[in-house]
Design a protein around this motif. Structure first.
Motif, PDB file in Angstrom:
ATOM      1  N   THR A  54       0.837  -1.205   0.000  1.00 60.10           N
ATOM      2  CA  THR A  54       0.000   0.000   0.000  1.00 60.10           C
ATOM      3  C   THR A  54       0.871   1.254   0.000  1.00 60.10           C
ATOM      4  O   THR A  54       0.584   2.238  -0.695  1.00 60.10           O
ATOM      5  N   TRP A  55       1.933   1.208   0.757  1.00 64.04           N
ATOM      6  CA  TRP A  55       2.852   2.349   0.854  1.00 64.04           C
ATOM      7  C   TRP A  55       3.440   2.687  -0.520  1.00 64.04           C
ATOM      8  O   TRP A  55       3.383   3.823  -0.988  1.00 64.04           O
ATOM      9  N   VAL A  56       3.995   1.676  -1.164  1.00 67.57           N
ATOM     10  CA  VAL A  56       4.648   1.920  -2.463  1.00 67.57           C
ATOM     11  C   VAL A  56       3.609   2.256  -3.536  1.00 67.57           C
ATOM     12  O   VAL A  56       3.833   3.136  -4.379  1.00 67.57           O
ATOM     13  N   PRO A 100      -8.945   4.079 -15.784  1.00 73.32           N
ATOM     14  CA  PRO A 100      -8.834   5.047 -16.882  1.00 73.32           C
ATOM     15  C   PRO A 100      -7.420   5.631 -17.026  1.00 73.32           C
ATOM     16  O   PRO A 100      -7.149   6.346 -17.983  1.00 73.32           O
ATOM     17  N   THR A 101      -6.532   5.329 -16.087  1.00 79.52           N
ATOM     18  CA  THR A 101      -5.241   6.035 -16.038  1.00 79.52           C
ATOM     19  C   THR A 101      -4.198   5.428 -16.963  1.00 79.52           C
ATOM     20  O   THR A 101      -4.282   4.275 -17.361  1.00 79.52           O
ATOM     21  N   SER A 102      -3.224   6.229 -17.251  1.00 80.10           N
ATOM     22  CA  SER A 102      -2.024   5.730 -17.914  1.00 80.10           C
ATOM     23  C   SER A 102      -0.832   6.387 -17.220  1.00 80.10           C
ATOM     24  O   SER A 102      -0.749   7.610 -17.211  1.00 80.10           O
ATOM     25  N   PRO A 103       0.022   5.608 -16.595  1.00 81.57           N
ATOM     26  CA  PRO A 103       0.001   4.146 -16.558  1.00 81.57           C
ATOM     27  C   PRO A 103      -1.059   3.628 -15.587  1.00 81.57           C
ATOM     28  O   PRO A 103      -1.601   4.383 -14.793  1.00 81.57           O
ATOM     29  N   ARG A 104      -1.303   2.320 -15.687  1.00 78.89           N
ATOM     30  CA  ARG A 104      -2.126   1.676 -14.679  1.00 78.89           C
ATOM     31  C   ARG A 104      -1.172   1.081 -13.642  1.00 78.89           C
ATOM     32  O   ARG A 104      -0.198   0.421 -14.012  1.00 78.89           O
ATOM     33  N   VAL A 105      -1.444   1.377 -12.377  1.00 76.87           N
ATOM     34  CA  VAL A 105      -0.634   0.767 -11.312  1.00 76.87           C
ATOM     35  C   VAL A 105      -1.472  -0.374 -10.736  1.00 76.87           C
ATOM     36  O   VAL A 105      -2.638  -0.189 -10.377  1.00 76.87           O
ATOM     37  N   ILE A 106      -0.884  -1.564 -10.688  1.00 78.04           N
ATOM     38  CA  ILE A 106      -1.621  -2.783 -10.359  1.00 78.04           C
ATOM     39  C   ILE A 106      -0.945  -3.480  -9.178  1.00 78.04           C
ATOM     40  O   ILE A 106       0.287  -3.604  -9.154  1.00 78.04           O
ATOM     41  N   LYS A 107      -1.761  -3.926  -8.239  1.00 77.61           N
ATOM     42  CA  LYS A 107      -1.226  -4.598  -7.043  1.00 77.61           C
ATOM     43  C   LYS A 107      -1.347  -6.107  -7.182  1.00 77.61           C
ATOM     44  O   LYS A 107      -2.354  -6.606  -7.690  1.00 77.61           O
ATOM     45  N   THR A 108      -0.340  -6.833  -6.699  1.00 80.71           N
ATOM     46  CA  THR A 108      -0.459  -8.298  -6.641  1.00 80.71           C
ATOM     47  C   THR A 108       0.315  -8.843  -5.449  1.00 80.71           C
ATOM     48  O   THR A 108       1.294  -8.233  -4.995  1.00 80.71           O
ATOM     49  N   ASN A 241      -6.119   4.417   4.345  1.00 78.42           N
ATOM     50  CA  ASN A 241      -5.956   3.608   5.567  1.00 78.42           C
ATOM     51  C   ASN A 241      -6.938   2.427   5.656  1.00 78.42           C
ATOM     52  O   ASN A 241      -7.009   1.757   6.676  1.00 78.42           O
ATOM     53  N   TYR A 242      -7.680   2.191   4.604  1.00 79.23           N
ATOM     54  CA  TYR A 242      -8.601   1.044   4.501  1.00 79.23           C
ATOM     55  C   TYR A 242      -9.768   1.106   5.490  1.00 79.23           C
ATOM     56  O   TYR A 242     -10.437   0.100   5.715  1.00 79.23           O
ATOM     57  N   SER A 243     -10.041   2.274   6.052  1.00 75.43           N
ATOM     58  CA  SER A 243     -11.075   2.338   7.092  1.00 75.43           C
ATOM     59  C   SER A 243     -12.482   2.092   6.550  1.00 75.43           C
ATOM     60  O   SER A 243     -13.407   1.854   7.309  1.00 75.43           O
TER      61      SER A 243
END
Ligand code: PPS
Length: 295
Positions: A54-56, A100-108, A241-243
């Protein structure tokens, strides 16, 4: 993406999936995830759970898109978790497709062997964040206590043993960090970051990220990003913060919990620590991959 229905779900069972411990929330959409079509500009942020994803992700979001109205969208929608699928959250893969963004930032959180092949084919930039095993297991324990989408964690002592055996969600930490480390030798578009380095000097690590991504940002902008992404500021920010996630019970433990290196000392007994270290030495034989448990 609504989070409310998830609250009613029973905790999932963990099972062996192609040699890796998984739950159905991360395997039900398997074919679609494996067939995911990456674009050349996509940036994948990969981590074992609780290593600083989440930080990065947030730092990248700020680097690319700044302090725009995006800051009113929860981070898990700006940077979706690709392999997630559940009644409450829908499909991470569909969420990425709709970005909709470029670039797309994707988490895995996928171990390297499970990453959809289009990421390699498109030569996407990948940032892997790794955290020392002891702090990682502590953070994961508290996360599993408070998150009903994770299997029941049980007590601390048995939890540490399951971590050592690779029986937690997304499998063995040892295989995960080593698998990605080895991939770095053959795939140059992979930047391997240590959580401890980020804590020690966030500015230095942001410089390295900019260098890897080919970005130039003013000193003022970088200072703003360092400030915004500090633990205390992220903890206060409801969009990171996922609240808003109903399946997480912050009364048990908050998502932004401590953000420290060395908190393991408050959890491991001396005997546990010795046993853990002995087992660690047997598993972590690649001397080129070194972690710091204290800074
Ligand atoms: S997840 O659920 O797997 O995506 O979790 P992830 O984001 O990878 O990791 C959560 C841990 O990262 C800590 N964190 C931070 N530490 C320091 N500074 C900042 N800004 C920061 N942001 C997130 C978070 O607090 C979790 O660690 P613990 O040790 O539990 O506090």
């Amino acid at each position: 993406m609504s989070s409310a229905p998830g609250k009613l779900l029973p905790r999932p069972e963990i099972f062996d999936f192609q040699g890796v411990s998984m739950t159905r929330f991360f395997t039900d959409n398997w074919e679609n995830v494996q067939n995911f079509q990456a674009k050349p500009g996509d940036i994948l942020v990969a981590t074992y759970p609780k290593a600083g994803n989440t930080w990065v992700s947030y730092i990248l979001d700020l680097l690319y898109f700044g302090q725009t109205e995006r800051q009113t969208i929860p981070i898990f929608e700006r940077v979706p978790l690709l392999e997630l699928t559940s009644p409450g959250f829908g499909s991470g893969k569909d969420a990425v497709d709709k970005l909709p963004t470029s670039p797309r930032v994707i988490k895995t959180h996928l171990p390297v062997q499970f990453v959809p092949k289009s990421f390699w084919e498109q030569n996407c930039r990948i940032i892997y964040v790794a955290r020392n095993a002891k702090d990682n297991v502590v953070s994961y324990f508290h996360f599993d206590r408070m998150n009903r989408m994770q299997p029941e964690p049980g007590g601390w002592s048995s939890y540490v043993h399951r971590f050592m055996e690779g029986k937690l969600m997304f499998g063995s930490w040892y295989d995960h960090v080593n698998g990605w480390w080895k991939k770095k030798q053959t795939y140059p578009n992979l930047h391997y970051v240590f959580y401890e380095d980020l804590v020690e000097d966030t500015g230095r690590e942001i410089e390295k990220l900019c260098c890897f991504l080919g970005l130039s940002r003013s000193d003022e902008e970088k200072k703003r990003i360092i400030d915004r992404s500090q633990f205390d500021n992220m903890k206060k920010d409801d969009m990171v913060n996922y609240s808003s996630i109903a399946v997480m019970d912050f009364k048990i433990s908050p998502f932004m919990r401590k953000g420290k290196v060395g908190d393991w000392r408050n959890h491991f007994s001396e005997a546990q620590s010795l046993q853990f270290d002995e087992d660690y030495r047997k598993k972590m034989t690649d001397v080129t991959l070194q972690f710091r448990c204290d800074i």
